[in-house]
Design an enzyme around this catalytic site. Sequence first.
Site, mmCIF file in Angstrom:
data_model
loop_
_atom_site.group_PDB
_atom_site.id
_atom_site.type_symbol
_atom_site.label_atom_id
_atom_site.label_comp_id
_atom_site.label_asym_id
_atom_site.label_seq_id
_atom_site.Cartn_x
_atom_site.Cartn_y
_atom_site.Cartn_z
ATOM 1 C CD GLU A 234 -3.683 -10.247 4.151
ATOM 2 O OE1 GLU A 234 -3.890 -11.154 3.321
ATOM 3 O OE2 GLU A 234 -3.102 -10.443 5.228
ATOM 4 C CB THR B 217 -12.313 -3.072 1.546
ATOM 5 O OG1 THR B 217 -12.592 -3.001 0.134
ATOM 6 C CG2 THR B 217 -11.276 -2.012 1.899
ATOM 7 C CB SER B 218 -16.247 -6.208 2.820
ATOM 8 O OG SER B 218 -15.929 -6.832 4.048
ATOM 9 C CD GLU B 219 -16.813 -2.219 1.058
ATOM 10 O OE1 GLU B 219 -17.774 -2.235 1.847
ATOM 11 O OE2 GLU B 219 -15.621 -2.274 1.447
ATOM 12 N N GLY C 242 -23.724 -5.586 27.497
ATOM 13 C CA GLY C 242 -24.312 -4.310 27.875
ATOM 14 C C GLY C 242 -23.257 -3.262 28.197
ATOM 15 C CD GLN D 111 -26.732 -4.171 21.950
ATOM 16 O OE1 GLN D 111 -25.679 -3.597 21.655
ATOM 17 N NE2 GLN D 111 -27.868 -3.533 22.166
ATOM 18 C CB ILE D 112 -24.495 -10.537 25.157
ATOM 19 C CG1 ILE D 112 -25.399 -11.100 24.051
ATOM 20 C CG2 ILE D 112 -24.532 -11.435 26.386
ATOM 21 C CD1 ILE D 112 -24.908 -12.401 23.453
ATOM 22 C CB THR E 105 -0.921 0.009 1.230
ATOM 23 O OG1 THR E 105 -1.694 -1.183 1.240
ATOM 24 C CG2 THR E 105 -1.847 1.207 1.220
#
Length: 382
Positions: free
Chosen positions: A364, A366-368, A340, A337-338, A126
């Site tokens: 490595e 992106t999801s895109e 809290g 979340q569980i 990069t």
Amino acid sequence: MDFELTEEQRLFRNVVRDLAEKEIAPRAAELDEKGGFPWKSFSKMGELGILGIPYPEAYGGSDGDMVSYAIAVEEVSRACGSTGITFAAHTSLACGPLYYFGSEEQKQKYLAPLASGQKVGGFGLTEPEAGSDAGGTQTRAELDGDEWVINGRRTFCTNGSVADIVVLTARTDPGAGGSHGISSFIVEKGTPGFRPGRDEDKMGLRGSVTSELILEDCRIPRENLLGVEGEGFKQFLATLDGGRISIGAMALGLAQAALDRAVPYAKERYQFGRPIGSFQAIQWMLADMATEIEAARLLIYRVAWMRDRGLRTTKDSAMAKLFASEVAERAAFKALQIHGGYGYTRDYEIERIYRDQRLCTIGEGTSEIQRLVIARQLLGRL
């Protein structure tokens, strides 16, 4: 296809898990807080042959397979994300190009000390203006007699400032367009004109070193060209096919770590006079987490199995990395979340896991980019 692990793979998993639980996990919180590099864990992993799992003993490796390597990255990352990404970048991204494209002399000189853990490796792809578009690299390398002279910058290089050996790309044919005319090079720490810039102050994975690298009239021997001139971009794409298995395994380990903490907390935390795990809302979150984690594990082990048989895995590696990294994000979200309000504090490990996993949908590719790779494999370039 048989997904059952061999007896050797199960025994190996137990060895790595024991190391992770006894040596790596106890240091994870302090490593995250203070930053730096996991030197003690890295050294221990080198002693046990974990850093060179998929490479031959002749080059300092352990003669293992990719399934075992994926298991190791998962187990290490389950204990500490920072150590997991340090391990993955060193073994997949630094060692990989040397093994697949290096000459015999380069393998003996550079791969052997990396695979055995004597030295640390980095991977420079990069640039400030070339991230997802790695073909847009602006770093230049010009041949001057028996030396290459390199000028440019690398960013977001895992292990960068501590790496003894870095594999990176530079443009050797400025007239070639796009991804053409790019070559790979091996640069050693201490080479005149080669120096680290700043280490990034990151949101998560704070116990791994992520650095800028600067090359100013950096001269390296002509023989430090890796593979064929002009083939660098193709080499790095092939390297990423393997690297995405490791970052997927890292995400899997972090997702499992989130579930490992959510289940006992749901049993121990009482509200409205009973454990929160007795409420359907919590049960469904745990059920979704566990199901998705198992699916991600099967995807990752399958693509590792394919690599062991010499099959092309471009699409499958992207699928495994995409799915596992997004599973990790969902698992960490639900686990926090569980927990809290307590999960939002540093008193509980889920806070660190939540920050660490966030890199997995970025690093490595992106999801895109993963979706783009998968779609192109399905449709071809339209």
